[in-house]
Design a protein around this motif. Structure first.
Motif, PDB file in Angstrom:
ATOM      1  N   ASP A 159     -25.794  19.087 -38.949  1.00 50.13           N
ATOM      2  CA  ASP A 159     -25.169  20.568 -38.535  1.00 50.13           C
ATOM      3  C   ASP A 159     -23.200  20.144 -38.519  1.00 50.13           C
ATOM      4  O   ASP A 159     -22.692  19.854 -37.286  1.00 50.13           O
ATOM      5  CB  ASP A 159     -25.117  21.598 -37.280  1.00 50.13           C
ATOM      6  N   ASN A 160     -23.027  21.233 -39.324  1.00 48.92           N
ATOM      7  CA  ASN A 160     -21.639  20.786 -39.714  1.00 48.92           C
ATOM      8  C   ASN A 160     -20.423  19.515 -39.738  1.00 48.92           C
ATOM      9  O   ASN A 160     -19.196  19.787 -39.486  1.00 48.92           O
ATOM     10  CB  ASN A 160     -20.982  21.750 -38.153  1.00 48.92           C
ATOM     11  N   CYS A 161     -21.126  18.758 -40.005  1.00 48.43           N
ATOM     12  CA  CYS A 161     -20.652  17.260 -40.333  1.00 48.43           C
ATOM     13  C   CYS A 161     -21.395  16.938 -41.186  1.00 48.43           C
ATOM     14  O   CYS A 161     -22.517  17.382 -41.986  1.00 48.43           O
ATOM     15  CB  CYS A 161     -21.504  16.441 -38.962  1.00 48.43           C
ATOM     16  N   GLN A 162     -20.353  16.028 -41.633  1.00 50.06           N
ATOM     17  CA  GLN A 162     -21.465  15.100 -42.965  1.00 50.06           C
ATOM     18  C   GLN A 162     -20.285  13.589 -43.084  1.00 50.06           C
ATOM     19  O   GLN A 162     -18.841  13.307 -42.504  1.00 50.06           O
ATOM     20  CB  GLN A 162     -21.233  16.009 -44.158  1.00 50.06           C
ATOM     21  N   PHE A 163     -20.690  12.929 -43.460  1.00 51.80           N
ATOM     22  CA  PHE A 163     -20.568  11.533 -43.729  1.00 51.80           C
ATOM     23  C   PHE A 163     -19.264  11.600 -44.852  1.00 51.80           C
ATOM     24  O   PHE A 163     -19.642  11.682 -45.891  1.00 51.80           O
ATOM     25  CB  PHE A 163     -20.920  10.256 -43.648  1.00 51.80           C
ATOM     26  N   ALA A 164     -17.651  11.150 -45.288  1.00 51.78           N
ATOM     27  CA  ALA A 164     -17.066  11.247 -45.911  1.00 51.78           C
ATOM     28  C   ALA A 164     -17.127   9.913 -46.823  1.00 51.78           C
ATOM     29  O   ALA A 164     -17.011   9.564 -47.578  1.00 51.78           O
ATOM     30  CB  ALA A 164     -15.875  10.956 -45.235  1.00 51.78           C
ATOM     31  N   ASN A 165     -17.874   8.592 -45.563  1.00 47.33           N
ATOM     32  CA  ASN A 165     -17.605   7.445 -46.291  1.00 47.33           C
ATOM     33  C   ASN A 165     -17.691   6.353 -44.865  1.00 47.33           C
ATOM     34  O   ASN A 165     -17.813   6.952 -43.704  1.00 47.33           O
ATOM     35  CB  ASN A 165     -16.581   6.897 -47.226  1.00 47.33           C
ATOM     36  N   VAL A 166     -19.518   6.019 -45.681  1.00 53.42           N
ATOM     37  CA  VAL A 166     -20.316   4.237 -44.884  1.00 53.42           C
ATOM     38  C   VAL A 166     -20.137   3.442 -45.559  1.00 53.42           C
ATOM     39  O   VAL A 166     -20.788   3.326 -46.361  1.00 53.42           O
ATOM     40  CB  VAL A 166     -21.708   5.154 -43.823  1.00 53.42           C
ATOM     41  N   VAL A 167     -19.710   2.053 -44.514  1.00 51.24           N
ATOM     42  CA  VAL A 167     -19.300   0.873 -45.431  1.00 51.24           C
ATOM     43  C   VAL A 167     -20.017   0.388 -44.491  1.00 51.24           C
ATOM     44  O   VAL A 167     -19.366  -0.173 -43.291  1.00 51.24           O
ATOM     45  CB  VAL A 167     -17.773   0.703 -45.625  1.00 51.24           C
ATOM     46  N   LYS A 168     -20.268  -0.948 -44.840  1.00 53.05           N
ATOM     47  CA  LYS A 168     -21.135  -2.070 -44.475  1.00 53.05           C
ATOM     48  C   LYS A 168     -19.886  -3.229 -44.068  1.00 53.05           C
ATOM     49  O   LYS A 168     -19.371  -4.376 -45.189  1.00 53.05           O
ATOM     50  CB  LYS A 168     -21.875  -2.525 -45.326  1.00 53.05           C
ATOM     51  N   LEU A 205     -20.466  -1.756 -39.097  1.00 51.18           N
ATOM     52  CA  LEU A 205     -21.298  -0.415 -40.325  1.00 51.18           C
ATOM     53  C   LEU A 205     -19.333   0.661 -39.055  1.00 51.18           C
ATOM     54  O   LEU A 205     -18.915   0.902 -38.661  1.00 51.18           O
ATOM     55  CB  LEU A 205     -21.773   0.440 -40.258  1.00 51.18           C
ATOM     56  N   VAL A 206     -18.519   0.950 -40.759  1.00 48.41           N
ATOM     57  CA  VAL A 206     -17.159   1.341 -40.432  1.00 48.41           C
ATOM     58  C   VAL A 206     -17.995   2.787 -41.177  1.00 48.41           C
ATOM     59  O   VAL A 206     -18.159   2.436 -42.136  1.00 48.41           O
ATOM     60  CB  VAL A 206     -16.373   1.265 -40.359  1.00 48.41           C
ATOM     61  N   ALA A 207     -17.630   4.295 -40.271  1.00 49.06           N
ATOM     62  CA  ALA A 207     -17.679   4.953 -40.707  1.00 49.06           C
ATOM     63  C   ALA A 207     -16.662   6.248 -40.587  1.00 49.06           C
ATOM     64  O   ALA A 207     -16.176   6.686 -39.751  1.00 49.06           O
ATOM     65  CB  ALA A 207     -18.758   5.561 -40.126  1.00 49.06           C
ATOM     66  N   GLN A 208     -16.430   7.330 -41.447  1.00 55.57           N
ATOM     67  CA  GLN A 208     -15.420   8.328 -41.610  1.00 55.57           C
ATOM     68  C   GLN A 208     -16.545   9.525 -41.544  1.00 55.57           C
ATOM     69  O   GLN A 208     -17.309   9.802 -42.389  1.00 55.57           O
ATOM     70  CB  GLN A 208     -14.782   8.733 -42.694  1.00 55.57           C
ATOM     71  N   LEU A 209     -16.757  10.684 -40.472  1.00 61.82           N
ATOM     72  CA  LEU A 209     -17.505  11.362 -39.968  1.00 61.82           C
ATOM     73  C   LEU A 209     -16.678  12.904 -40.238  1.00 61.82           C
ATOM     74  O   LEU A 209     -15.859  12.669 -39.221  1.00 61.82           O
ATOM     75  CB  LEU A 209     -17.954  11.807 -38.954  1.00 61.82           C
ATOM     76  N   ASP A 210     -16.756  13.635 -40.849  1.00 58.24           N
ATOM     77  CA  ASP A 210     -15.865  14.879 -41.183  1.00 58.24           C
ATOM     78  C   ASP A 210     -16.584  16.012 -40.514  1.00 58.24           C
ATOM     79  O   ASP A 210     -18.295  16.359 -40.625  1.00 58.24           O
ATOM     80  CB  ASP A 210     -15.347  15.312 -42.520  1.00 58.24           C
ATOM     81  N   CYS A 211     -16.029  16.723 -40.201  1.00 58.61           N
ATOM     82  CA  CYS A 211     -16.607  17.833 -38.916  1.00 58.61           C
ATOM     83  C   CYS A 211     -16.137  19.014 -39.298  1.00 58.61           C
ATOM     84  O   CYS A 211     -15.097  18.686 -38.582  1.00 58.61           O
ATOM     85  CB  CYS A 211     -16.868  17.216 -37.109  1.00 58.61           C
ATOM     86  N   LYS A 212     -16.635  19.893 -38.676  1.00 63.89           N
ATOM     87  CA  LYS A 212     -15.969  21.097 -38.478  1.00 63.89           C
ATOM     88  C   LYS A 212     -14.720  21.079 -37.514  1.00 63.89           C
ATOM     89  O   LYS A 212     -14.057  21.895 -37.555  1.00 63.89           O
ATOM     90  CB  LYS A 212     -16.994  22.571 -38.377  1.00 63.89           C
ATOM     91  N   ASP A 213     -15.675  20.737 -36.200  1.00 66.44           N
ATOM     92  CA  ASP A 213     -14.912  20.674 -35.108  1.00 66.44           C
ATOM     93  C   ASP A 213     -15.080  19.618 -34.497  1.00 66.44           C
ATOM     94  O   ASP A 213     -16.344  19.100 -34.862  1.00 66.44           O
ATOM     95  CB  ASP A 213     -14.637  22.331 -34.187  1.00 66.44           C
ATOM     96  N   SER A 214     -14.473  18.880 -33.325  1.00 60.65           N
ATOM     97  CA  SER A 214     -14.944  18.128 -32.152  1.00 60.65           C
ATOM     98  C   SER A 214     -16.262  17.835 -31.371  1.00 60.65           C
ATOM     99  O   SER A 214     -17.411  17.271 -31.326  1.00 60.65           O
ATOM    100  CB  SER A 214     -13.732  17.868 -31.287  1.00 60.65           C
ATOM    101  N   SER A 215     -16.694  19.664 -31.504  1.00 55.63           N
ATOM    102  CA  SER A 215     -17.807  19.681 -30.687  1.00 55.63           C
ATOM    103  C   SER A 215     -19.243  19.770 -31.322  1.00 55.63           C
ATOM    104  O   SER A 215     -19.983  18.309 -30.767  1.00 55.63           O
ATOM    105  CB  SER A 215     -17.783  20.862 -29.807  1.00 55.63           C
ATOM    106  N   ASP A 216     -19.037  19.901 -32.725  1.00 59.94           N
ATOM    107  CA  ASP A 216     -20.062  19.646 -33.544  1.00 59.94           C
ATOM    108  C   ASP A 216     -19.968  17.792 -33.966  1.00 59.94           C
ATOM    109  O   ASP A 216     -20.569  17.604 -33.777  1.00 59.94           O
ATOM    110  CB  ASP A 216     -19.803  20.353 -35.094  1.00 59.94           C
ATOM    111  N   GLY A 217     -19.046  16.779 -33.635  1.00 57.22           N
ATOM    112  CA  GLY A 217     -18.973  15.872 -33.417  1.00 57.22           C
ATOM    113  C   GLY A 217     -19.404  14.951 -32.691  1.00 57.22           C
ATOM    114  O   GLY A 217     -20.571  14.218 -32.868  1.00 57.22           O
ATOM    115  N   ASP A 218     -19.397  16.039 -31.080  1.00 61.18           N
ATOM    116  CA  ASP A 218     -19.828  14.880 -30.186  1.00 61.18           C
ATOM    117  C   ASP A 218     -21.103  15.401 -30.446  1.00 61.18           C
ATOM    118  O   ASP A 218     -22.401  13.709 -29.694  1.00 61.18           O
ATOM    119  CB  ASP A 218     -19.814  16.094 -29.496  1.00 61.18           C
ATOM    120  N   LYS A 219     -22.074  16.112 -30.632  1.00 61.21           N
ATOM    121  CA  LYS A 219     -23.214  16.585 -31.416  1.00 61.21           C
ATOM    122  C   LYS A 219     -24.021  15.239 -32.335  1.00 61.21           C
ATOM    123  O   LYS A 219     -25.080  14.852 -31.213  1.00 61.21           O
ATOM    124  CB  LYS A 219     -23.407  18.404 -31.576  1.00 61.21           C
ATOM    125  N   ALA A 220     -23.441  14.954 -33.284  1.00 63.45           N
ATOM    126  CA  ALA A 220     -23.730  14.491 -34.319  1.00 63.45           C
ATOM    127  C   ALA A 220     -23.854  13.018 -33.694  1.00 63.45           C
ATOM    128  O   ALA A 220     -25.092  12.413 -33.847  1.00 63.45           O
ATOM    129  CB  ALA A 220     -22.467  14.387 -35.471  1.00 63.45           C
TER     130      ALA A 220
END
Length: 84
Positions: free
Chosen positions: A29-38, A44-59
């Motif tokens: 909910d309210n988050c999606q990966f912009a990129n995930v790289v091996k 792995l390294v990843a960029q997770l884009d979220c509506k706000d930081s609490s959504d990121g915590d949950k994800a």
């Protein structure tokens, strides 16, 4: 909007490509990966884009941490993009 940069460590026995594909397919909910790289067979390294930081915590705590093969997820940075 926040951009969360993650360093994800995997079990030695985990298949990095399969885990990467599983992460990209997660429904968060309210988050999606912009990129995930091996980075290696165990990292792995990843960029997770979220509506706000609490959504990121949950994800991170309720979705990413529960993926088979994920041992540890480190938050490297949390950035709130600014205009201008």
């Amino acid at each position: 909007m926040v951009n969360i940069y993650l360093f994800i460590e995997l079990l030695g026995s985990a298949n990095a490509v399969a885990t990467l594909d599983t992460l990209k397919a997660l429904d968060m909910d309210n988050c999606q990966f912009a990129n995930v790289v091996k980075l290696s067979d165990e990292k792995l390294v990843a960029q997770l884009d979220c509506k706000d930081s609490s959504d990121g915590d949950k994800a991170i705590l309720h979705k990413i941490a529960k993926v088979d093969g994920v041992v540890q997820t480190n938050i490297v940075a949390v950035v709130s993009p600014r205009k201008g």
